[in-house]
Design a protein around this motif. Sequence first.
Motif, PDB file in Angstrom:
ATOM      1  N   LYS A  24       0.820  -1.207   0.000  1.00  0.00           N
ATOM      2  CA  LYS A  24       0.000   0.000   0.000  1.00  0.00           C
ATOM      3  C   LYS A  24       0.853   1.257   0.000  1.00  0.00           C
ATOM      4  CE  LYS A  24      -4.177  -1.820   1.748  1.00  0.00           C
ATOM      5  NZ  LYS A  24      -5.381  -1.487   1.117  1.00  0.00           N
ATOM      6  N   LYS A  25       2.007   1.206   0.671  1.00  0.00           N
ATOM      7  CA  LYS A  25       2.878   2.369   0.739  1.00  0.00           C
ATOM      8  C   LYS A  25       4.304   1.936   0.449  1.00  0.00           C
ATOM      9  CE  LYS A  25       0.278   5.014   4.099  1.00  0.00           C
ATOM     10  NZ  LYS A  25       0.304   5.696   5.387  1.00  0.00           N
ATOM     11  N   VAL A  26       5.021   2.854  -0.103  1.00  0.00           N
ATOM     12  CA  VAL A  26       6.436   2.624  -0.311  1.00  0.00           C
ATOM     13  C   VAL A  26       7.165   3.687   0.494  1.00  0.00           C
ATOM     14  CG1 VAL A  26       8.293   2.576  -1.991  1.00  0.00           C
ATOM     15  CG2 VAL A  26       6.049   1.711  -2.613  1.00  0.00           C
ATOM     16  N   ARG A  27       7.946   3.243   1.453  1.00  0.00           N
ATOM     17  CA  ARG A  27       8.666   4.179   2.305  1.00  0.00           C
ATOM     18  C   ARG A  27      10.153   3.947   2.162  1.00  0.00           C
ATOM     19  NH1 ARG A  27       5.214   3.451   7.849  1.00  0.00           N
ATOM     20  NH2 ARG A  27       3.229   4.042   6.957  1.00  0.00           N
ATOM     21  N   LYS A  28      10.890   5.042   2.200  1.00  0.00           N
ATOM     22  CA  LYS A  28      12.340   4.935   2.198  1.00  0.00           C
ATOM     23  C   LYS A  28      12.782   4.613   3.612  1.00  0.00           C
ATOM     24  CE  LYS A  28      13.296   7.814  -1.706  1.00  0.00           C
ATOM     25  NZ  LYS A  28      14.273   8.666  -2.314  1.00  0.00           N
ATOM     26  N   SER A  29      13.785   3.771   3.684  1.00  0.00           N
ATOM     27  CA  SER A  29      14.306   3.378   4.991  1.00  0.00           C
ATOM     28  C   SER A  29      14.980   4.569   5.651  1.00  0.00           C
ATOM     29  CB  SER A  29      15.300   2.231   4.824  1.00  0.00           C
ATOM     30  OG  SER A  29      15.853   1.902   6.071  1.00  0.00           O
ATOM     31  N   THR A  30      14.625   4.793   6.920  1.00  0.00           N
ATOM     32  CA  THR A  30      15.248   5.901   7.663  1.00  0.00           C
ATOM     33  C   THR A  30      16.397   5.409   8.514  1.00  0.00           C
ATOM     34  OG1 THR A  30      13.629   5.611   9.430  1.00  0.00           O
ATOM     35  CG2 THR A  30      13.112   7.242   7.726  1.00  0.00           C
ATOM     36  N   LYS A  31      16.600   4.094   8.551  1.00  0.00           N
ATOM     37  CA  LYS A  31      17.687   3.543   9.328  1.00  0.00           C
ATOM     38  C   LYS A  31      18.988   3.617   8.548  1.00  0.00           C
ATOM     39  CE  LYS A  31      14.728   0.190  11.624  1.00  0.00           C
ATOM     40  NZ  LYS A  31      14.479  -1.226  11.856  1.00  0.00           N
ATOM     41  N   ALA A  32      20.055   3.851   9.267  1.00  0.00           N
ATOM     42  CA  ALA A  32      21.362   3.871   8.626  1.00  0.00           C
ATOM     43  C   ALA A  32      21.758   2.442   8.261  1.00  0.00           C
ATOM     44  CB  ALA A  32      22.399   4.480   9.562  1.00  0.00           C
ATOM     45  N   VAL A  33      22.343   2.302   7.111  1.00  0.00           N
ATOM     46  CA  VAL A  33      22.750   0.992   6.641  1.00  0.00           C
ATOM     47  C   VAL A  33      24.077   0.634   7.291  1.00  0.00           C
ATOM     48  CG1 VAL A  33      23.387  -0.356   4.625  1.00  0.00           C
ATOM     49  CG2 VAL A  33      21.571   1.350   4.449  1.00  0.00           C
ATOM     50  N   LYS A  34      24.135  -0.564   7.913  1.00  0.00           N
ATOM     51  CA  LYS A  34      25.383  -1.041   8.520  1.00  0.00           C
ATOM     52  C   LYS A  34      26.085  -1.920   7.491  1.00  0.00           C
ATOM     53  CE  LYS A  34      23.572  -0.990  13.176  1.00  0.00           C
ATOM     54  NZ  LYS A  34      23.335  -1.745  14.407  1.00  0.00           N
ATOM     55  N   ASP A  35      27.117  -1.340   6.900  1.00  0.00           N
ATOM     56  CA  ASP A  35      27.797  -2.071   5.856  1.00  0.00           C
ATOM     57  C   ASP A  35      29.242  -2.441   6.225  1.00  0.00           C
ATOM     58  OD1 ASP A  35      28.803   0.461   5.783  1.00  0.00           O
ATOM     59  OD2 ASP A  35      28.502   0.763   3.649  1.00  0.00           O
ATOM     60  N   ASP A  36      29.606  -2.346   7.492  1.00  0.00           N
ATOM     61  CA  ASP A  36      30.946  -2.756   7.918  1.00  0.00           C
ATOM     62  C   ASP A  36      30.875  -4.206   8.379  1.00  0.00           C
ATOM     63  OD1 ASP A  36      29.337  -1.430   9.815  1.00  0.00           O
ATOM     64  OD2 ASP A  36      30.966  -1.559  11.283  1.00  0.00           O
ATOM     65  N   PHE A  37      31.559  -5.054   7.671  1.00  0.00           N
ATOM     66  CA  PHE A  37      31.493  -6.486   7.935  1.00  0.00           C
ATOM     67  C   PHE A  37      32.635  -6.920   8.766  1.00  0.00           C
ATOM     68  CE2 PHE A  37      29.157  -5.809   3.977  1.00  0.00           C
ATOM     69  CZ  PHE A  37      27.959  -6.346   4.319  1.00  0.00           C
TER      70      PHE A  37
END
Length: 112
Positions: A99-112
């Motif tokens: 029904k809705k498309v929302r952009k993620s407001t969480k920061a992406v954790k990309d450090d592995f």
Amino acid sequence: MAKPNTRPYSRYGLEAAELLGLLIHDARIERGLTVAEAAERAGISRGLVHRIEKGEMGCSIGAVFELAAIVGVPLFDAAPSTLTQHLATARSKLTLLPKKVRKSTKAVKDDF
């Protein structure tokens, strides 16, 4: 913000509105309906009928579709029963979408 006095329309849109207006005008004449009779049957003013027949873009789509239906102008290249089937198919596709498309407001954790 103030509403602009004029709105830009594509050439395709303008030509489509003009063509639909001319088709409605011709169908109304063929059926022997006056502007006043068509307006009364559609529940709109005579002025709106004139604007629709001229292809003006500011007319409500509901009024245009209703007037087209009254004078017998097909809006889609399908019989009414086929139109109902296409509508049901389109509705079923929409039920699969979120029904809705929302952009993620969480920061992406990309450090592995």
